[in-house]
Design an enzyme around this catalytic site. Sequence first.
Site, PDB file in Angstrom:
ATOM      1  N   PHE A 122    -143.221  17.213  14.078  1.00 42.76           N
ATOM      2  CA  PHE A 122    -143.726  18.483  13.560  1.00 42.76           C
ATOM      3  C   PHE A 122    -143.599  18.449  12.038  1.00 42.76           C
ATOM      4  O   PHE A 122    -142.805  17.665  11.474  1.00 42.76           O
ATOM      5  CB  PHE A 122    -142.899  19.648  14.130  1.00 42.76           C
ATOM      6  CG  PHE A 122    -143.672  20.554  15.047  1.00 42.76           C
ATOM      7  CD1 PHE A 122    -144.172  20.100  16.247  1.00 42.76           C
ATOM      8  CD2 PHE A 122    -143.894  21.887  14.706  1.00 42.76           C
ATOM      9  CE1 PHE A 122    -144.876  20.951  17.107  1.00 42.76           C
ATOM     10  CE2 PHE A 122    -144.594  22.740  15.540  1.00 42.76           C
ATOM     11  CZ  PHE A 122    -145.094  22.276  16.744  1.00 42.76           C
ATOM     12  N   GLN A 242    -146.365  33.470   6.357  1.00 48.40           N
ATOM     13  CA  GLN A 242    -146.824  32.103   6.664  1.00 48.40           C
ATOM     14  C   GLN A 242    -148.232  32.085   7.227  1.00 48.40           C
ATOM     15  O   GLN A 242    -148.540  32.816   8.179  1.00 48.40           O
ATOM     16  CB  GLN A 242    -145.875  31.475   7.676  1.00 48.40           C
ATOM     17  CG  GLN A 242    -146.335  30.088   8.126  1.00 48.40           C
ATOM     18  CD  GLN A 242    -145.220  29.314   8.783  1.00 48.40           C
ATOM     19  OE1 GLN A 242    -144.964  29.479   9.972  1.00 48.40           O
ATOM     20  NE2 GLN A 242    -144.545  28.496   8.016  1.00 48.40           N
ATOM     21  N   HIS A 244    -150.622  29.671   9.259  1.00 51.22           N
ATOM     22  CA  HIS A 244    -150.616  28.433  10.060  1.00 51.22           C
ATOM     23  C   HIS A 244    -151.913  27.699   9.748  1.00 51.22           C
ATOM     24  O   HIS A 244    -152.993  28.298   9.797  1.00 51.22           O
ATOM     25  CB  HIS A 244    -150.553  28.784  11.546  1.00 51.22           C
ATOM     26  CG  HIS A 244    -150.231  27.613  12.427  1.00 51.22           C
ATOM     27  ND1 HIS A 244    -151.081  26.535  12.561  1.00 51.22           N
ATOM     28  CD2 HIS A 244    -149.156  27.364  13.209  1.00 51.22           C
ATOM     29  CE1 HIS A 244    -150.532  25.663  13.397  1.00 51.22           C
ATOM     30  NE2 HIS A 244    -149.356  26.138  13.807  1.00 51.22           N
ATOM     31  N   LEU A 254    -154.286  30.269  17.882  1.00 55.02           N
ATOM     32  CA  LEU A 254    -153.466  29.133  17.456  1.00 55.02           C
ATOM     33  C   LEU A 254    -153.865  27.812  18.112  1.00 55.02           C
ATOM     34  O   LEU A 254    -154.059  27.743  19.320  1.00 55.02           O
ATOM     35  CB  LEU A 254    -152.009  29.451  17.800  1.00 55.02           C
ATOM     36  CG  LEU A 254    -150.963  28.386  17.466  1.00 55.02           C
ATOM     37  CD1 LEU A 254    -150.841  28.198  15.962  1.00 55.02           C
ATOM     38  CD2 LEU A 254    -149.601  28.770  18.043  1.00 55.02           C
ATOM     39  N   GLU A 257    -149.399  22.954  15.930  1.00 53.80           N
ATOM     40  CA  GLU A 257    -149.109  21.857  15.013  1.00 53.80           C
ATOM     41  C   GLU A 257    -148.766  20.584  15.803  1.00 53.80           C
ATOM     42  O   GLU A 257    -148.890  19.475  15.305  1.00 53.80           O
ATOM     43  CB  GLU A 257    -147.894  22.300  14.183  1.00 53.80           C
ATOM     44  CG  GLU A 257    -147.525  21.426  13.042  1.00 53.80           C
ATOM     45  CD  GLU A 257    -146.489  22.145  12.153  1.00 53.80           C
ATOM     46  OE1 GLU A 257    -146.660  23.335  11.826  1.00 53.80           O
ATOM     47  OE2 GLU A 257    -145.503  21.490  11.796  1.00 53.80           O
ATOM     48  N   ARG A 288    -146.196  23.708   6.498  1.00 53.57           N
ATOM     49  CA  ARG A 288    -147.396  24.542   6.642  1.00 53.57           C
ATOM     50  C   ARG A 288    -147.912  25.126   5.335  1.00 53.57           C
ATOM     51  O   ARG A 288    -149.113  25.275   5.161  1.00 53.57           O
ATOM     52  CB  ARG A 288    -147.080  25.695   7.593  1.00 53.57           C
ATOM     53  CG  ARG A 288    -146.892  25.205   8.977  1.00 53.57           C
ATOM     54  CD  ARG A 288    -146.426  26.283   9.901  1.00 53.57           C
ATOM     55  NE  ARG A 288    -146.325  25.689  11.225  1.00 53.57           N
ATOM     56  CZ  ARG A 288    -145.884  26.305  12.285  1.00 53.57           C
ATOM     57  NH1 ARG A 288    -145.466  27.554  12.189  1.00 53.57           N
ATOM     58  NH2 ARG A 288    -145.834  25.688  13.444  1.00 53.57           N
ATOM     59  N   HIS A 355    -149.520  33.703  10.590  1.00 55.69           N
ATOM     60  CA  HIS A 355    -148.820  33.250  11.799  1.00 55.69           C
ATOM     61  C   HIS A 355    -147.399  33.790  11.907  1.00 55.69           C
ATOM     62  O   HIS A 355    -146.900  34.004  13.010  1.00 55.69           O
ATOM     63  CB  HIS A 355    -148.789  31.724  11.781  1.00 55.69           C
ATOM     64  CG  HIS A 355    -148.104  31.093  12.938  1.00 55.69           C
ATOM     65  ND1 HIS A 355    -148.573  31.216  14.231  1.00 55.69           N
ATOM     66  CD2 HIS A 355    -146.986  30.320  13.017  1.00 55.69           C
ATOM     67  CE1 HIS A 355    -147.777  30.541  15.057  1.00 55.69           C
ATOM     68  NE2 HIS A 355    -146.795  30.006  14.346  1.00 55.69           N
ATOM     69  N   ARG A 400    -141.235  28.663   6.615  1.00 54.77           N
ATOM     70  CA  ARG A 400    -140.589  28.171   7.837  1.00 54.77           C
ATOM     71  C   ARG A 400    -141.219  26.870   8.289  1.00 54.77           C
ATOM     72  O   ARG A 400    -142.448  26.713   8.219  1.00 54.77           O
ATOM     73  CB  ARG A 400    -140.737  29.215   8.957  1.00 54.77           C
ATOM     74  CG  ARG A 400    -140.168  28.744  10.279  1.00 54.77           C
ATOM     75  CD  ARG A 400    -140.149  29.820  11.319  1.00 54.77           C
ATOM     76  NE  ARG A 400    -141.443  30.213  11.795  1.00 54.77           N
ATOM     77  CZ  ARG A 400    -142.182  29.514  12.670  1.00 54.77           C
ATOM     78  NH1 ARG A 400    -141.734  28.340  13.140  1.00 54.77           N
ATOM     79  NH2 ARG A 400    -143.348  29.960  13.070  1.00 54.77           N
TER      80      ARG A 400
END
Length: 595
Positions: A122, A242, A244, A254, A257, A288, A355, A400
């Site tokens: 990730f 954030q 995404h 979504l 990732e 991200r 996100h 994050r």
Amino acid sequence: MAAYTWVDHTFDVVVVGAGGSGLRAALGAAQAGLKTACVSKVFPTRSHTVAAQGGISAALGNMGEDHWQWHMFDTVKGSDWLGDQDAIEYLTRNAPAAVYELEHWGVPFSRTEEGKIYQRAFGGMTRNYGEAPVQRTCAAADRTGHAMLHTMYGQSLRHSVDFFIEYFALDLIMDNGVCRGVTAWKLDDGTLHRFRAQTVVLATGGYGRAYLSCTSAHTCTGDGGAMVLRAGLPLQDMEFVQFHPTGIFPAGCLITEGARGEGGYLTNSNGERFMERYAPTVKDLAPRDMVSRAMTMEIRDGRGVGPNKDHINLYLDHLDPKILHERLPGISESAKVFAGVDVTRQPIPVLPTVHYNMGGIPTNYHGEVLTKVGADPDSVVPGLMAVGEAACVSVHGANRLGSNSLIDLVVFGRAVGLRCGEKLEVNASQPTLPKGAGDDHLARFDRFRNANGKTPTAKLRDKMQRTMQDTCAVYRTGPVLNEGVERMKKLWAEAPDVRVTDRSMIWNTDLVETLEFDNLLGQAVVTVAGGANRTESRGAHAREDYPDRDDVNWMKHTLAWLDLKTGEAKIDYRPVHSNTMTNEVEPIPPKKRVY
Ligand code: FUM
């Protein structure tokens, strides 16, 4: 005002919210023998955690060498040094045990050939302090949140948590700075409830729906954050929102990732894998904030794809169809449904989409809510705790890392349960609620129920969402953020003209949406105000007029209070905890983030 009556309840602990953090906290409190209620506006397994796809991070080392200290380093660096290092040490140290606990409760994790929990790569998760990507994210295919939520709901029932399902929480009962309980409206029969408790835990999730395009469910309206603002308490670091990188274009749903973790890659209109230019070591597996900025730059520079050159392609067609079927079945289906593409043959059109909220209700790593009193920036609000996306503990700081959210939910949910077990006495007698407790909640409720203005809630909400999307996006500038502040001020003044047409008490979705809009609006105000105020770039807050991080002036948390009369934000600060929790690790000194 109509005559309303309360149904009264008394519990040791009342958790508001039944997503991953709420269930874990409720379960922990119940395990400690405390009489525990969990109040949720949706059925627990419909909470937004159910939508979490790619996985949960923990340095298990199942796919190669790994250490929690490497995870800690990545998280501090990912946070752009706005994360509190004591809390990050707590998170990363306790992560492996939290994942094994889930495994033992029955979460059906994907498996390696040897039967261990499968882990995928990730963004921003690296081995040996940034050397190369590491496989640290534990996955149940691409439905990890779904698996966790169902398992924890079962465990909560086993431990006799008392569920109050489809109850919409209204406000906190505060008494001289102490939280004594919470009120709620039962949606299916219209009754109103007062929950008295030694401790209220807010686990109400984020407020993604302040934006027009987001991966969040329609229920993500930050109800707990709004209750905190109405209680005269601050929210922290709200300017850090954030995006995404891979929301399906244009629907916004979504695409995990984990798709890039399994080998997927992004291309521009030249067919170029442009992340190689922006993050030469980790490429598509950069954090991200970086990937979202890179995609935005490619589109701005005329290298977007599609007839309007307004999005980017995500390729998975080179991956073995068996792997796609086993590890990414959910997003293969979403791509088909929402973009009409067959991922085995066609790229998925994607665009950065809101996100996650890094900001929220400030807490320490036990989950106790903090406020600033005089010179004390870490003053605990008695009787009030917060956890999960609703909270800002702050382990994510300015950005994050993917898969650090699910682990945040269970590590700090567990911490809340432990703290309640330590601090509270089972069935202790509680003071009677102050006279008229909840009257102001009813006045607000009744005002909206009978709102007779000219503007439907949907119209006001649309204005707010467009303002956030236009003025507080991936890239920001002072003039545009200030325009956002002004537009919010105008909207705040227009909001009392709201029209609610349904006056009933039962399944009144018109009223629910109006209460939710009011909750979102306050948080939108402090978000854009925090962005205008922070004159630097850090993590997800990318100011084109202040492109550099400024540690001298800005390595500090924003605290924002909301003036409920004027709709203006008041801002102050808390220092970042650059100290670790134990002496076993050294604090990680700030550096430029290069990947
Ligand atoms: O991409 C994802 O699967 C999302 C994970 C996360 O936000 O942690």
